[in-house]
Design a protein around this motif. Structure first.
Motif, PDB file in Angstrom:
ATOM      1  N   CYS A 227      -2.545   0.481   1.361  1.00  0.00           N
ATOM      2  CA  CYS A 227      -2.472   1.942   1.399  1.00  0.00           C
ATOM      3  C   CYS A 227      -3.313   2.530   2.528  1.00  0.00           C
ATOM      4  O   CYS A 227      -2.973   3.578   3.077  1.00  0.00           O
ATOM      5  CB  CYS A 227      -2.914   2.523   0.058  1.00  0.00           C
ATOM      6  SG  CYS A 227      -1.693   2.311  -1.262  1.00  0.00           S
ATOM      7  N   LEU A 228      -4.396   1.861   2.886  1.00  0.00           N
ATOM      8  CA  LEU A 228      -5.265   2.373   3.939  1.00  0.00           C
ATOM      9  C   LEU A 228      -4.735   2.080   5.336  1.00  0.00           C
ATOM     10  O   LEU A 228      -5.010   2.838   6.275  1.00  0.00           O
ATOM     11  CB  LEU A 228      -6.666   1.771   3.789  1.00  0.00           C
ATOM     12  CG  LEU A 228      -7.484   2.307   2.612  1.00  0.00           C
ATOM     13  CD1 LEU A 228      -8.713   1.441   2.382  1.00  0.00           C
ATOM     14  CD2 LEU A 228      -7.893   3.756   2.860  1.00  0.00           C
ATOM     15  N   THR A 229      -3.996   0.992   5.493  1.00  0.00           N
ATOM     16  CA  THR A 229      -3.596   0.587   6.843  1.00  0.00           C
ATOM     17  C   THR A 229      -2.094   0.496   7.061  1.00  0.00           C
ATOM     18  O   THR A 229      -1.625   0.671   8.183  1.00  0.00           O
ATOM     19  CB  THR A 229      -4.218  -0.781   7.195  1.00  0.00           C
ATOM     20  OG1 THR A 229      -3.788  -1.762   6.236  1.00  0.00           O
ATOM     21  CG2 THR A 229      -5.741  -0.693   7.182  1.00  0.00           C
ATOM     22  N   SER A 230      -1.313   0.222   6.044  1.00  0.00           N
ATOM     23  CA  SER A 230       0.154   0.158   6.169  1.00  0.00           C
ATOM     24  C   SER A 230       0.792   0.517   4.836  1.00  0.00           C
ATOM     25  O   SER A 230       1.343  -0.349   4.153  1.00  0.00           O
ATOM     26  CB  SER A 230       0.605  -1.232   6.627  1.00  0.00           C
ATOM     27  OG  SER A 230      -0.016  -2.246   5.844  1.00  0.00           O
ATOM     28  N   PRO A 231       0.712   1.788   4.446  1.00  0.00           N
ATOM     29  CA  PRO A 231       1.170   2.197   3.109  1.00  0.00           C
ATOM     30  C   PRO A 231       2.641   1.923   2.854  1.00  0.00           C
ATOM     31  O   PRO A 231       3.046   1.762   1.705  1.00  0.00           O
ATOM     32  CB  PRO A 231       0.855   3.697   3.071  1.00  0.00           C
ATOM     33  CG  PRO A 231       0.713   4.101   4.498  1.00  0.00           C
ATOM     34  CD  PRO A 231       0.163   2.911   5.210  1.00  0.00           C
ATOM     35  N   GLU A 232       3.458   1.857   3.912  1.00  0.00           N
ATOM     36  CA  GLU A 232       4.879   1.599   3.689  1.00  0.00           C
ATOM     37  C   GLU A 232       5.113   0.245   3.015  1.00  0.00           C
ATOM     38  O   GLU A 232       6.072   0.080   2.245  1.00  0.00           O
ATOM     39  CB  GLU A 232       5.649   1.666   5.019  1.00  0.00           C
ATOM     40  CG  GLU A 232       5.354   0.567   6.008  1.00  0.00           C
ATOM     41  CD  GLU A 232       4.091   0.797   6.822  1.00  0.00           C
ATOM     42  OE1 GLU A 232       3.777  -0.051   7.669  1.00  0.00           O
ATOM     43  OE2 GLU A 232       3.430   1.846   6.611  1.00  0.00           O
ATOM     44  N   LYS A 233       4.224  -0.722   3.240  1.00  0.00           N
ATOM     45  CA  LYS A 233       4.367  -2.025   2.585  1.00  0.00           C
ATOM     46  C   LYS A 233       4.159  -1.904   1.081  1.00  0.00           C
ATOM     47  O   LYS A 233       4.916  -2.464   0.278  1.00  0.00           O
ATOM     48  CB  LYS A 233       3.374  -3.026   3.180  1.00  0.00           C
ATOM     49  CG  LYS A 233       3.633  -3.376   4.630  1.00  0.00           C
ATOM     50  CD  LYS A 233       2.630  -4.418   5.119  1.00  0.00           C
ATOM     51  CE  LYS A 233       2.901  -4.794   6.565  1.00  0.00           C
ATOM     52  NZ  LYS A 233       1.921  -5.794   7.067  1.00  0.00           N
ATOM     53  N   HIS A 234       3.125  -1.172   0.705  1.00  0.00           N
ATOM     54  CA  HIS A 234       2.847  -1.005  -0.722  1.00  0.00           C
ATOM     55  C   HIS A 234       3.975  -0.249  -1.416  1.00  0.00           C
ATOM     56  O   HIS A 234       4.465  -0.681  -2.467  1.00  0.00           O
ATOM     57  CB  HIS A 234       1.532  -0.250  -0.909  1.00  0.00           C
ATOM     58  CG  HIS A 234       1.304   0.206  -2.314  1.00  0.00           C
ATOM     59  ND1 HIS A 234       1.066  -0.665  -3.352  1.00  0.00           N
ATOM     60  CD2 HIS A 234       1.303   1.458  -2.863  1.00  0.00           C
ATOM     61  CE1 HIS A 234       0.920   0.014  -4.482  1.00  0.00           C
ATOM     62  NE2 HIS A 234       1.058   1.301  -4.205  1.00  0.00           N
ATOM     63  N   PHE A 235       4.417   0.861  -0.833  1.00  0.00           N
ATOM     64  CA  PHE A 235       5.392   1.691  -1.523  1.00  0.00           C
ATOM     65  C   PHE A 235       6.783   1.056  -1.529  1.00  0.00           C
ATOM     66  O   PHE A 235       7.551   1.255  -2.481  1.00  0.00           O
ATOM     67  CB  PHE A 235       5.410   3.091  -0.927  1.00  0.00           C
ATOM     68  CG  PHE A 235       4.153   3.856  -1.230  1.00  0.00           C
ATOM     69  CD1 PHE A 235       3.877   4.248  -2.528  1.00  0.00           C
ATOM     70  CD2 PHE A 235       3.240   4.151  -0.235  1.00  0.00           C
ATOM     71  CE1 PHE A 235       2.704   4.940  -2.824  1.00  0.00           C
ATOM     72  CE2 PHE A 235       2.069   4.840  -0.512  1.00  0.00           C
ATOM     73  CZ  PHE A 235       1.809   5.234  -1.817  1.00  0.00           C
ATOM     74  N   ALA A 236       7.122   0.281  -0.497  1.00  0.00           N
ATOM     75  CA  ALA A 236       8.384  -0.467  -0.545  1.00  0.00           C
ATOM     76  C   ALA A 236       8.355  -1.477  -1.683  1.00  0.00           C
ATOM     77  O   ALA A 236       9.348  -1.642  -2.411  1.00  0.00           O
ATOM     78  CB  ALA A 236       8.621  -1.181   0.791  1.00  0.00           C
ATOM     79  N   GLU A 237       7.223  -2.139  -1.877  1.00  0.00           N
ATOM     80  CA  GLU A 237       7.087  -3.110  -2.960  1.00  0.00           C
ATOM     81  C   GLU A 237       7.172  -2.431  -4.326  1.00  0.00           C
ATOM     82  O   GLU A 237       7.790  -2.962  -5.262  1.00  0.00           O
ATOM     83  CB  GLU A 237       5.762  -3.856  -2.831  1.00  0.00           C
ATOM     84  CG  GLU A 237       5.576  -4.979  -3.824  1.00  0.00           C
ATOM     85  CD  GLU A 237       4.293  -5.752  -3.585  1.00  0.00           C
ATOM     86  OE1 GLU A 237       3.247  -5.377  -4.145  1.00  0.00           O
ATOM     87  OE2 GLU A 237       4.340  -6.745  -2.818  1.00  0.00           O
ATOM     88  N   VAL A 238       6.568  -1.257  -4.463  1.00  0.00           N
ATOM     89  CA  VAL A 238       6.610  -0.540  -5.739  1.00  0.00           C
ATOM     90  C   VAL A 238       8.036  -0.110  -6.075  1.00  0.00           C
ATOM     91  O   VAL A 238       8.495  -0.239  -7.221  1.00  0.00           O
ATOM     92  CB  VAL A 238       5.672   0.676  -5.711  1.00  0.00           C
ATOM     93  CG1 VAL A 238       5.840   1.507  -6.979  1.00  0.00           C
ATOM     94  CG2 VAL A 238       4.224   0.234  -5.576  1.00  0.00           C
TER      95      VAL A 238
END
Length: 304
Positions: A227-238
């Motif tokens: 979330c601090l450095t590449s939030p798109e990775k977290h939200f795509a996974e969610v």
């Protein structure tokens, strides 16, 4: 990067409020003139979506003010009434519409409150380093201005400290060093540190967290890093997790799409396509239905 397609010209807030009122007063295709709270009324969900999902946060706030002034009733109260009278086919639509119409800060506060209420039964959630990390994440000051300078000496040192704490399980209290670094450094400083970590140790820090950090601390740390450095990775996974398998985690799916539509949904869509070889649109269509599906697709935006 917002994907909200605002029409040109934009109707006035008063005109939008009037259109919303009419959409809320539809019954079997006809508009009625009695009070919105009358039992048995339906609503034109398509019209509500076409109006509110094509307005920015500032425009939605103006519509709420205009609605309250014209009709002496808060717009969100009308939506909440519909939610309280829900049938199973519209429950998720009204919950999503309420979240979207809220001011972003108001929405985030409500989401945090609900998440903490759900976790109160899990005592381990509030133990040890977990609560310290949460508190420091929400309370620390991170300078992110144009003159934010990356200290490369600190980058080298802290990349090594992170590797020692994560991969070698440094004792005692190696987690403390991880929490200190992740919760106090600027995003640009962290990006450089994680890049140096990859160069020095041959692996991505998120991958090593998955491999070496178990339990809630590991999951929270990975989420914080992304979330601090590449939030798109977290939200795509969610998003992917919310629609896999039988059924859909609607609250999770709603939370991500509503909260990121005006921030970085375009990047999330690109990450999702690269990682899962499909699109957010295709998966939303396959796992949702009726007005709720139309609402989510309006916020996801068009994908090729």
């Amino acid at each position: 990067m917002s994907i909200i397609a605002v029409p040109s010209p934009v109707p006035s807030a008063s005109d939008d409020a009037e259109s919303l009122r009419k959409a809320l007063q539809v019954r079997h295709g006809r508009m009625v003139t009695t009070r919105v709270a009358s039992a048995g009324w339906r609503a034109d969900k398509g019209a509500l979506t076409r109006i509110l999902c094509r307005r920015t946060a500032a425009q939605r706030a103006a519509i709420r003010r205009a609605y309250a002034f014209l009709y002496r009733e808060p717009l969100l109260n009308c939506f909440r009434y519909k939610l309280s009278r829900h049938c199973l086919l519209s429950l998720d639509f009204w919950k999503a519409m309420i979240l979207w119409t809220m001011d972003p800060a108001e929405r985030d506060a409500n989401l945090v409150h609900e998440a903490l209420k759900k976790k109160q039964r899990d005592e381990t959630y509030y133990m040890s380093v977990l609560i310290e990390m949460l508190v420091r994440l929400v309370s620390s000051y991170r300078y992110e201005g144009d003159e934010c300078v990356v200290d490369m000496d600190v980058v080298r040192m802290e990349a090594s400290q992170l590797a020692e704490a994560i991969k070698k399980k440094k004792q005692p209290r190696g987690e403390d060093e991880v929490v200190r670094i992740v919760t106090t450094r600027s995003k640009s400083q962290l990006r450089s540190t994680f890049q140096r970590y990859r160069e020095d140790h041959g692996s991505d820090i998120a991958e090593d967290i998955d491999s070496h950090c178990i339990g809630q601390f590991g999951r929270m740390l990975k989420t914080a890093v992304w979330c601090l450095t590449s939030p798109e990775k977290h939200f795509a996974e969610v998003i992917r997790h919310s629609i896999l398998g039988l059924g859909t985690y609607e609250d999770m799916l709603t939370r991500v799409i509503v909260s990121r539509a005006e921030i970085d949904m375009r990047h999330i869509r690109e990450e999702y396509k690269v990682r899962y070889k499909t699109t957010v649109t295709r998966d939303v269509v396959g796992d949702t239905s009726f007005g709720y599906k139309g609402f989510l697709l309006a916020l996801v935006g068009r994908e090729d």
